[in-house]
Design a protein around this motif. Sequence first.
Motif, PDB file in Angstrom:
ATOM      1  N   ILE A   1       0.859  -1.184   0.000  1.00 55.51           N
ATOM      2  CA  ILE A   1       0.000   0.000   0.000  1.00 55.51           C
ATOM      3  C   ILE A   1       0.899   1.239   0.000  1.00 55.51           C
ATOM      4  CG2 ILE A   1      -1.642   1.376   1.341  1.00 55.51           C
ATOM      5  CD1 ILE A   1      -3.003  -1.094   2.209  1.00 55.51           C
ATOM      6  N   VAL A   2       0.591   2.170  -0.889  1.00 57.31           N
ATOM      7  CA  VAL A   2       1.306   3.442  -0.940  1.00 57.31           C
ATOM      8  C   VAL A   2       0.302   4.556  -0.671  1.00 57.31           C
ATOM      9  CG1 VAL A   2       2.429   5.085  -2.496  1.00 57.31           C
ATOM     10  CG2 VAL A   2       3.175   2.701  -2.454  1.00 57.31           C
ATOM     11  N   VAL A   3       0.639   5.444   0.253  1.00 61.64           N
ATOM     12  CA  VAL A   3      -0.200   6.596   0.578  1.00 61.64           C
ATOM     13  C   VAL A   3       0.468   7.839  -0.027  1.00 61.64           C
ATOM     14  CG1 VAL A   3      -1.277   7.962   2.390  1.00 61.64           C
ATOM     15  CG2 VAL A   3      -0.951   5.494   2.719  1.00 61.64           C
ATOM     16  N   VAL A   4      -0.264   8.524  -0.889  1.00 61.64           N
ATOM     17  CA  VAL A   4       0.282   9.673  -1.607  1.00 61.64           C
ATOM     18  C   VAL A   4      -0.319  10.956  -1.031  1.00 61.64           C
ATOM     19  CG1 VAL A   4       0.483  10.810  -3.857  1.00 61.64           C
ATOM     20  CG2 VAL A   4       0.603   8.310  -3.701  1.00 61.64           C
ATOM     21  N   SER A   5       0.541  11.913  -0.699  1.00 61.64           N
ATOM     22  CA  SER A   5       0.101  13.180  -0.110  1.00 61.64           C
ATOM     23  C   SER A   5       0.580  14.348  -0.967  1.00 61.64           C
ATOM     24  CB  SER A   5       0.657  13.337   1.311  1.00 61.64           C
ATOM     25  OG  SER A   5       0.258  12.260   2.133  1.00 61.64           O
ATOM     26  N   GLY A   6      -0.062  15.499  -0.780  1.00 60.53           N
ATOM     27  CA  GLY A   6       0.355  16.719  -1.469  1.00 60.53           C
ATOM     28  C   GLY A   6      -0.334  16.893  -2.815  1.00 60.53           C
ATOM     29  N   ARG A   7      -0.665  18.126  -3.136  1.00 60.25           N
ATOM     30  CA  ARG A   7      -1.409  18.418  -4.366  1.00 60.25           C
ATOM     31  C   ARG A   7      -0.701  17.905  -5.603  1.00 60.25           C
ATOM     32  NH1 ARG A   7      -1.378  23.267  -7.795  1.00 60.25           N
ATOM     33  NH2 ARG A   7       0.324  23.935  -6.447  1.00 60.25           N
ATOM     34  N   HIS A   8       0.607  18.135  -5.705  1.00 56.34           N
ATOM     35  CA  HIS A   8       1.346  17.768  -6.911  1.00 56.34           C
ATOM     36  C   HIS A   8       1.307  16.261  -7.143  1.00 56.34           C
ATOM     37  CE1 HIS A   8       4.412  17.703 -10.020  1.00 56.34           C
ATOM     38  NE2 HIS A   8       5.098  16.832  -9.299  1.00 56.34           N
ATOM     39  N   MET A   9       1.637  15.492  -6.112  1.00 52.44           N
ATOM     40  CA  MET A   9       1.697  14.039  -6.267  1.00 52.44           C
ATOM     41  C   MET A   9       0.313  13.423  -6.473  1.00 52.44           C
ATOM     42  SD  MET A   9       4.621  12.704  -6.507  1.00 52.44           S
ATOM     43  CE  MET A   9       6.316  13.257  -6.388  1.00 52.44           C
ATOM     44  N   ILE A  10      -0.688  13.953  -5.772  1.00 49.33           N
ATOM     45  CA  ILE A  10      -2.048  13.429  -5.933  1.00 49.33           C
ATOM     46  C   ILE A  10      -2.542  13.665  -7.357  1.00 49.33           C
ATOM     47  CG2 ILE A  10      -4.468  13.823  -5.280  1.00 49.33           C
ATOM     48  CD1 ILE A  10      -3.516  14.155  -2.397  1.00 49.33           C
ATOM     49  N   LYS A  11      -2.302  14.864  -7.874  1.00 51.21           N
ATOM     50  CA  LYS A  11      -2.719  15.157  -9.251  1.00 51.21           C
ATOM     51  C   LYS A  11      -1.980  14.281 -10.253  1.00 51.21           C
ATOM     52  CE  LYS A  11      -4.871  19.653  -9.202  1.00 51.21           C
ATOM     53  NZ  LYS A  11      -5.023  20.930  -9.905  1.00 51.21           N
ATOM     54  N   GLU A  12      -0.711  13.987  -9.973  1.00 52.71           N
ATOM     55  CA  GLU A  12       0.035  13.115 -10.891  1.00 52.71           C
ATOM     56  C   GLU A  12      -0.571  11.717 -10.933  1.00 52.71           C
ATOM     57  OE1 GLU A  12       4.509  11.361 -11.772  1.00 52.71           O
ATOM     58  OE2 GLU A  12       4.280  13.095 -10.451  1.00 52.71           O
ATOM     59  N   VAL A  13      -0.904  11.174  -9.767  1.00 49.54           N
ATOM     60  CA  VAL A  13      -1.540   9.842  -9.737  1.00 49.54           C
ATOM     61  C   VAL A  13      -2.849   9.862 -10.515  1.00 49.54           C
ATOM     62  CG1 VAL A  13      -2.666   8.152  -8.238  1.00 49.54           C
ATOM     63  CG2 VAL A  13      -0.447   9.112  -7.585  1.00 49.54           C
ATOM     64  N   LEU A  14      -3.656  10.909 -10.307  1.00 51.40           N
ATOM     65  CA  LEU A  14      -4.970  10.983 -10.938  1.00 51.40           C
ATOM     66  C   LEU A  14      -4.892  11.254 -12.445  1.00 51.40           C
ATOM     67  CD1 LEU A  14      -6.895  13.011  -8.205  1.00 51.40           C
ATOM     68  CD2 LEU A  14      -7.169  10.597  -8.759  1.00 51.40           C
ATOM     69  N   SER A  15      -3.738  11.684 -12.933  1.00 54.97           N
ATOM     70  CA  SER A  15      -3.619  12.014 -14.352  1.00 54.97           C
ATOM     71  C   SER A  15      -2.951  10.921 -15.181  1.00 54.97           C
ATOM     72  CB  SER A  15      -2.822  13.317 -14.515  1.00 54.97           C
ATOM     73  OG  SER A  15      -1.474  13.142 -14.107  1.00 54.97           O
ATOM     74  N   ARG A  16      -2.464   9.858 -14.532  1.00 54.61           N
ATOM     75  CA  ARG A  16      -1.718   8.828 -15.272  1.00 54.61           C
ATOM     76  C   ARG A  16      -2.504   7.525 -15.359  1.00 54.61           C
ATOM     77  NH1 ARG A  16       4.082   8.551 -12.602  1.00 54.61           N
ATOM     78  NH2 ARG A  16       4.276   6.871 -14.157  1.00 54.61           N
ATOM     79  N   GLU A  17      -2.628   7.010 -16.580  1.00 58.27           N
ATOM     80  CA  GLU A  17      -3.429   5.801 -16.822  1.00 58.27           C
ATOM     81  C   GLU A  17      -2.883   4.592 -16.073  1.00 58.27           C
ATOM     82  OE1 GLU A  17      -4.333   4.831 -20.804  1.00 58.27           O
ATOM     83  OE2 GLU A  17      -5.132   6.811 -21.318  1.00 58.27           O
ATOM     84  N   VAL A  18      -1.580   4.548 -15.854  1.00 58.78           N
ATOM     85  CA  VAL A  18      -0.994   3.384 -15.193  1.00 58.78           C
ATOM     86  C   VAL A  18      -1.493   3.251 -13.759  1.00 58.78           C
ATOM     87  CG1 VAL A  18       1.075   4.550 -14.276  1.00 58.78           C
ATOM     88  CG2 VAL A  18       1.175   2.111 -14.920  1.00 58.78           C
ATOM     89  N   PHE A  19      -2.004   4.347 -13.192  1.00 55.57           N
ATOM     90  CA  PHE A  19      -2.545   4.306 -11.832  1.00 55.57           C
ATOM     91  C   PHE A  19      -4.080   4.309 -11.817  1.00 55.57           C
ATOM     92  CE2 PHE A  19       1.578   6.659 -10.985  1.00 55.57           C
ATOM     93  CZ  PHE A  19       2.237   5.528 -10.520  1.00 55.57           C
ATOM     94  N   ASP A  20      -4.691   4.058 -12.963  1.00 55.95           N
ATOM     95  CA  ASP A  20      -6.153   4.084 -13.052  1.00 55.95           C
ATOM     96  C   ASP A  20      -6.815   2.759 -12.684  1.00 55.95           C
ATOM     97  OD1 ASP A  20      -6.757   6.667 -13.611  1.00 55.95           O
ATOM     98  OD2 ASP A  20      -6.828   6.436 -15.784  1.00 55.95           O
ATOM     99  N   GLY A  21      -6.030   1.782 -12.278  1.00 56.20           N
ATOM    100  CA  GLY A  21      -6.608   0.501 -11.893  1.00 56.20           C
ATOM    101  C   GLY A  21      -7.378   0.596 -10.593  1.00 56.20           C
ATOM    102  N   ARG A  22      -8.217  -0.382 -10.369  1.00 54.41           N
ATOM    103  CA  ARG A  22      -8.915  -0.507  -9.088  1.00 54.41           C
ATOM    104  C   ARG A  22      -8.411  -1.774  -8.399  1.00 54.41           C
ATOM    105  NH1 ARG A  22     -10.237   4.465  -8.211  1.00 54.41           N
ATOM    106  NH2 ARG A  22     -12.332   5.149  -8.796  1.00 54.41           N
ATOM    107  N   PRO A  23      -8.318  -1.752  -7.072  1.00 55.26           N
ATOM    108  CA  PRO A  23      -7.756  -2.888  -6.341  1.00 55.26           C
ATOM    109  C   PRO A  23      -8.593  -4.148  -6.518  1.00 55.26           C
ATOM    110  CG  PRO A  23      -8.791  -1.337  -4.836  1.00 55.26           C
ATOM    111  CD  PRO A  23      -8.753  -0.668  -6.172  1.00 55.26           C
TER     112      PRO A  23
END
Length: 488
Positions: free
Chosen positions: A74-96
């Motif tokens: 499990i990875v917990v991502v904090s901060g506006r920049h990093m959160i927006k990066e996760v939400l903008s990249r298809e490689v992180f669009d999976g669901r658990p």
Amino acid sequence: MWTIIIFIFVIIILRDTFQRRASYPPGPLQFPVVGNLLSVWWHLRKLKYHHILWQQWSRKYGPILGLRLGLMNIVVVSGRHMIKEVLSREVFDGRPDGFFYTMRNFGKKIGLVFSEGAFWNKTRRTALQSLKNFGYGSRTMEHYITEECKALVELRLADAGKPIYASHMFDVSIINILWRLVAGKRYDLENEQLKHLCYMITRSFQVVDMSGGVLNFMPFLRHFIPNLIGYTELKNLHGTLYMFLKETIQEHEQTLDSNHPRDVIDTFLIEMSQNKESFTEEELQVICLDFLEAGVETVSNTAGFMLLYLVRDQELQHRLRMEIDAEIGHSRLPALSDRSRMVYTEAVILEALRISSVAAVGIPHMALEDAPLGNYVIPKGTLILLSLYDLHNGSHWKDPAAFLPERFLTKDGNLIQDDWLMPFGSGKRRCIGEGLARSELFLFLTHLLQKFHLKLPKGDPLPTTEPINGITLAAKDFRVIFEPRKIY
């Protein structure tokens, strides 16, 4: 011979572990098998809330926090920049695909919330088009919201002066708004079946937190201690909810007219009859459950928190009523067309969304492949939690624990849209119900304060702002007296 083979096997495992750990985000010390589970359990005894623990550890180890809970990264991502990066990249669009997430979906990645890829695109497209066909985003939708606001006001007028438990006061009203589009039906606000259904949804969100708990990390324990880890209760709750949905779908099937669909369920049934490979009945049930839960556990919880802060602060109520009186008056009901002029009311709603952060870590994402993030590599299959609570209650905000609508207003009285506020997510996974949610919060707030003063019953303590923990955060129960304004 066997000694040599075992030795080589252990060396390979250790080498792989250390190599992976070197590129994996930092975090607390991990132990064999259980990983960080014992540390989480120990710290929660004091901190109570998972999102507070993730916040503290992120401040210690960095904005990309690496954990291993049982069998799961499990990875917990904090901060506006990093959160927006996760939400903008298809490689992180999976669901658990952990057991907790799939057990509610018949063991599959289906529905709107926990599906991904081509199936998610098709489901989202069909659901959104169906909603629009029956009034979503139109004047029809505003009409439905207004009807529920009027019904709630009438109910509060009927019990005016009596203490009302208010934290779940909006549940049935909010289900009714969306359910009229989905199933073509509304329920009386005092309907016991719907009130019990809302209770079951709320309870299913309180058994574990959004990470999935032990059911995710060590799912095999359900065979040994099912009651202790919440498996039995969740299974029973989901079973009852699906029984209600199955009966609703069967009622539609018995009266279906392929040429005249009445609602979203009809649209899906017609699609299923014409194309056998489109959707299954199980998928339709999960889609309906996603709709049902979305209202109760997001908008209703936010509205409950908003009411809580209103009853704690009479000056806040006074300022809202002044704006309502000036911009709407008393001869007509509030309308969505009033929003552009009512900047203080909008600021109150933004502040309620910020401070409550009912989806404290959002809906979990999953890495579809090994992928770089910051200076680290997120392994394929890693569950990613977005620290939205910290985003909304962290160092960016002055005095974040205080309810201050003024933080969203300029000196000239214009509304500020702060991009650190992301209650509905970002990117292509952004919540499709955002427009509806904002409209509901505005109309419920203005209808109630146009008609009532909100007061605490004599002798009741000031309601606590400390939430109930779970998949989402909810206000602890509190009582309110709705006192009709003398002008009415």
